[in-house]
Design a protein around this motif. Sequence first.
Motif, PDB file in Angstrom:
ATOM      1  N   GLU A  28      31.356 -16.984 -21.836  1.00  0.00           N
ATOM      2  CA  GLU A  28      31.211 -18.375 -21.407  1.00  0.00           C
ATOM      3  C   GLU A  28      29.828 -18.917 -21.766  1.00  0.00           C
ATOM      4  N   ALA A  29      28.803 -18.097 -21.594  1.00  0.00           N
ATOM      5  CA  ALA A  29      27.446 -18.525 -21.942  1.00  0.00           C
ATOM      6  C   ALA A  29      27.316 -18.745 -23.448  1.00  0.00           C
ATOM      7  N   ILE A  30      27.946 -17.885 -24.227  1.00  0.00           N
ATOM      8  CA  ILE A  30      27.930 -18.043 -25.687  1.00  0.00           C
ATOM      9  C   ILE A  30      28.636 -19.329 -26.073  1.00  0.00           C
ATOM     10  N   ALA A  31      29.800 -19.591 -25.462  1.00  0.00           N
ATOM     11  CA  ALA A  31      30.548 -20.814 -25.775  1.00  0.00           C
ATOM     12  C   ALA A  31      29.732 -22.052 -25.414  1.00  0.00           C
ATOM     13  N   ALA A  32      29.045 -22.021 -24.279  1.00  0.00           N
ATOM     14  CA  ALA A  32      28.221 -23.165 -23.878  1.00  0.00           C
ATOM     15  C   ALA A  32      27.058 -23.367 -24.846  1.00  0.00           C
ATOM     16  N   ALA A  33      26.426 -22.279 -25.271  1.00  0.00           N
ATOM     17  CA  ALA A  33      25.319 -22.385 -26.225  1.00  0.00           C
ATOM     18  C   ALA A  33      25.808 -22.914 -27.571  1.00  0.00           C
ATOM     19  N   GLU A  34      26.985 -22.457 -28.001  1.00  0.00           N
ATOM     20  CA  GLU A  34      27.547 -22.955 -29.259  1.00  0.00           C
ATOM     21  C   GLU A  34      27.875 -24.445 -29.150  1.00  0.00           C
TER      22      GLU A  34
END
Length: 63
Positions: A28-34
Amino acid sequence: MSDLLPSDLPRLRTLRTWHAMWVERIDEAIAAAEQRERERQLGQERRPPTPDWIIELSIGVGA
């Protein structure tokens, strides 16, 4: 490596659940950063050009 893990099934399942929860949070953190990066790039692409000139109001008033 197997000596680092517990040998009983309940604790192994608990560890697996705990790590799966962390992997989900990381994803989820990766998706938000992307998403933030995509929005930043889109903002740069859509940014209006710098104007060739500007207007300053009240030049010299109160100086």
